[in-house]
Design an enzyme around this catalytic site. Structure first.
Site, short mmCIF file in Angstrom:
data_model
loop_
_atom_site.label_atom_id
_atom_site.label_comp_id
_atom_site.label_asym_id
_atom_site.label_seq_id
_atom_site.Cartn_x
_atom_site.Cartn_y
_atom_site.Cartn_z
N ASP A 95 0.85 -1.20 0.00
CA ASP A 95 0.00 0.00 0.00
C ASP A 95 0.89 1.25 0.00
O ASP A 95 1.82 1.37 0.81
CB ASP A 95 -0.89 -0.02 1.25
CG ASP A 95 -1.96 1.05 1.21
OD1 ASP A 95 -3.11 0.72 0.86
OD2 ASP A 95 -1.63 2.22 1.52
N ILE A 96 0.61 2.17 -0.93
CA ILE A 96 1.43 3.39 -1.02
C ILE A 96 1.13 4.26 0.22
O ILE A 96 -0.03 4.43 0.59
CB ILE A 96 1.13 4.18 -2.31
CG1 ILE A 96 1.27 3.25 -3.53
CG2 ILE A 96 2.05 5.39 -2.44
CD1 ILE A 96 0.82 3.87 -4.84
N GLU A 118 -4.82 2.58 -4.02
CA GLU A 118 -3.35 2.63 -4.04
C GLU A 118 -2.77 1.36 -3.44
O GLU A 118 -1.72 1.35 -2.82
CB GLU A 118 -2.84 3.90 -3.38
CG GLU A 118 -3.05 4.27 -1.98
CD GLU A 118 -4.15 3.76 -1.08
OE1 GLU A 118 -5.18 3.24 -1.54
OE2 GLU A 118 -3.95 3.90 0.14
N1 LIG Z 1 -5.08 9.61 -8.55
C1 LIG Z 1 -5.74 8.57 -8.08
N2 LIG Z 1 -6.07 8.49 -6.79
C2 LIG Z 1 -6.72 7.40 -6.32
C3 LIG Z 1 -7.07 6.33 -7.17
N3 LIG Z 1 -7.71 5.40 -6.43
C4 LIG Z 1 -7.75 5.86 -5.16
N4 LIG Z 1 -7.14 7.08 -5.08
C5 LIG Z 1 -6.93 7.92 -3.92
O1 LIG Z 1 -6.06 7.28 -3.03
C6 LIG Z 1 -6.23 7.95 -1.78
C7 LIG Z 1 -6.09 6.93 -0.65
O2 LIG Z 1 -6.10 7.64 0.54
P1 LIG Z 1 -6.10 6.97 1.96
O3 LIG Z 1 -6.98 5.74 1.94
O4 LIG Z 1 -6.48 8.04 2.96
O5 LIG Z 1 -4.67 6.46 2.18
P2 LIG Z 1 -3.25 7.21 2.17
O6 LIG Z 1 -3.37 8.67 1.95
O7 LIG Z 1 -2.40 6.46 1.18
O8 LIG Z 1 -2.74 6.97 3.62
P3 LIG Z 1 -2.12 5.65 4.25
O9 LIG Z 1 -2.57 4.47 3.40
O10 LIG Z 1 -2.69 5.60 5.63
O11 LIG Z 1 -0.64 5.82 4.24
C8 LIG Z 1 -7.61 8.63 -1.78
O12 LIG Z 1 -7.42 10.02 -1.80
C9 LIG Z 1 -8.19 8.17 -3.13
O13 LIG Z 1 -8.98 9.18 -3.73
C10 LIG Z 1 -6.75 6.44 -8.55
O14 LIG Z 1 -7.03 5.55 -9.37
N5 LIG Z 1 -6.08 7.56 -8.96
#
Ligand SMILES: Nc1nc2c(ncn2[C@@H]2O[C@H](COP(=O)(O)OP(=O)(O)OP(=O)(O)O)[C@@H](O)[C@H]2O)c(=O)[nH]1
Length: 414
Positions: free
Chosen positions: A292-293, A334
């Site tokens: 997970d990013i 992500e």
């Molecule tokens: N650009 C883009 N963003 C995405 C996509 N799928 C999901 N996201 C974004 O990924 C983000 C995930 O955020 P969080 O679940 O809060 O996780 P995080 O910011 O990585 O934080 P941690 O996992 O706790 O380190 C959200 O803002 C989603 O909108 C995509 O296909 N493209």
């Protein structure tokens, strides 16, 4: 280098249209307005640079199709264009071993030319197997197929055909006669169907004009199509194209259904199918990881959603490259998942740590902005509960990795 297509035509307008079709097909047009000019161009080029030639039947210095004889003698697959076509000219053109002829009468015809060009290019990588005991029939079919750039293979018995099929995985089409020494063509067809579905390898059965029941038997035994002998060259090639396109379209649909739209990695559904099959095959020594990013939302918020998409694509490339021996997937958002068949936990953990480190070293660049990323990873080798059970366990470790400060790998106790 892009393959070239030689156009021999003195009509400016049609040369313009044909040249743009060639460019659209990712090929390079080379123009000649007369037979003499074409001979001059060709004398200074390597024949293998050319995919084919598109030749006007009537030219000022070659009024009766002599330019066609020149391109064929130069071993250039040739498509003929013509403004008129009486039955005598048509028969004369088809007698000349050309790929096809195009009557310059409507825009739709140019569309057909465009399809023909891209087919000639794609056919280079497609194998066709002809199984027929009659040498004359085999030779005729393979000559027609080679003219269309297919890789051809021949067999005289069903058993020989099956052996060729095992060795050559790029064979997508089998043309089989029924009357073979030993087991019949229909028997061979049923063996083929035990190995490959209609969507993977197309089979065309050859039936005789007097035997109307045979074509039905072929279809009922799993053939995609049948041809009645003796067949006309145009009918033969239309059937071949239709069946090859069927296989390709299914392949496209499959790829679209199994892959993630943004990154091209296998999607969650496809991952479950592949991982479950691998787990069933070797039910021990399997590892599953969730990647997970970290703080991905911040990338979207700081640099914009397009930059977020770019980052996902770049990380997906690294995942695909690092885990090409394994089963990687984008799970959504992500999050990525990797299933590793037949590996010990400590080896897997080492690989994931190397991957994590390599990723933190990358400087991502998007529209003038530079930034770094990190990932948290949970890894498990506990197979209890199948793939779903492993996913739950890996998710627990991923949660721990996030809580313990991110940019780290957490896993089963060693
Ligand atoms: N650009 C883009 N963003 C995405 C996509 N799928 C999901 N996201 C974004 O990924 C983000 C995930 O955020 P969080 O679940 O809060 O996780 P995080 O910011 O990585 O934080 P941690 O996992 O706790 O380190 C959200 O803002 C989603 O909108 C995509 O296909 N493209």
């Amino acid at each position: 280098m892009r393959p070239k297509v030689l156009i021999i035509d003195d009509n400016e307008q049609s040369v313009g249209v044909i040249a743009s079709l060639i460019v659209n097909a990712q090929l390079t047009p080379v123009r000649a307005t007369s037979l003499t000019a074409a001979q001059h161009i060709f004398s200074r080029s390597a024949p293998e640079d050319f995919l084919c030639a598109i030749v006007d039947y009537r030219l000022p210095d070659a009024p009766h199709g002599q330019a066609i004889d020149f391109t064929l003698a130069s071993f250039l697959p040739t498509i003929v264009t013509t403004e008129f076509l009486d039955s005598q000219t048509r028969a004369g053109i088809l007698d000349k071993d050309v790929i096809d002829y195009i009557l310059k009468e409507s825009e739709q015809v140019y569309e057909y030319l465009s399809v023909l060009l891209s087919r000639l290019y794609k056919n280079k990588h497609i194998g066709v197997l002809v199984v027929d005991n009659a040498r004359v029939h085999r030779a005729r079919s393979t000559a027609l197929l080679r003219r269309h750039n297919f890789m051809t293979y021949e067999a005289t018995t069903g058993q020989h055909g099956l052996e060729v099929l095992t060795r050559q995985s790029h064979i997508k089409l089998v043309i089989v006669a029924n009357d073979l020494p030993g087991p019949s063509g229909i028997k061979m067809l049923s063996e083929v169907r035990q190995r490959a579905k209609k969507e993977d390898i197309a089979v065309i059965g050859l039936s005789d004009r007097g035997d109307t029941g045979l074509s039905a038997r072929f279809i009922k035994s799993g053939a995609n199509d049948f041809l009645t002998q003796p067949y006309g060259q145009e009918e033969f090639l239309c059937r071949i194209m239709q069946n090859i396109e069927y296989i390709e379209n299914i392949e496209l649909i499959r790829r679209a259904a199994n892959s993630d739209f943004l990154t091209g990695l296998p999607n969650r559904r496809h991952f479950f199918e592949r991982a479950a099959a691998a787990l069933q095959l070797i039910p021990v020594c399997q590892c599953l990881a969730l990647i997970d990013i970290d703080h991905f939302k911040k990338i979207n918020d700081t640099y914009g959603h397009d930059c977020g998409d770019y980052t996902l694509r770049e990380i997906a490339k690294l995942v695909a490259d690092t885990f090409k021996q394994h089963i990687p997937a984008r799970f959504g958002g992500e999050e990525f998942c990797v299933f590793m068949p037949n590996i010990k936990l400590h080896t897997a953990v080492q690989i994931f740590n190397d991957f994590r480190q390599a990723l933190t070293d990358i400087e991502f660049k998007f529209e003038g902005q530079t930034f770094h990323c990190s990932v948290s990873i949970g890894v498990t080798a506990i197979e209890h509960g199948g793939i779903s059970g492993m996913l739950r366990k890996a998710d627990e470790y991923l949660y721990q990795a996030k809580n313990n400060g991110r940019n780290r790998v957490e896993h089963d106790p060693s």
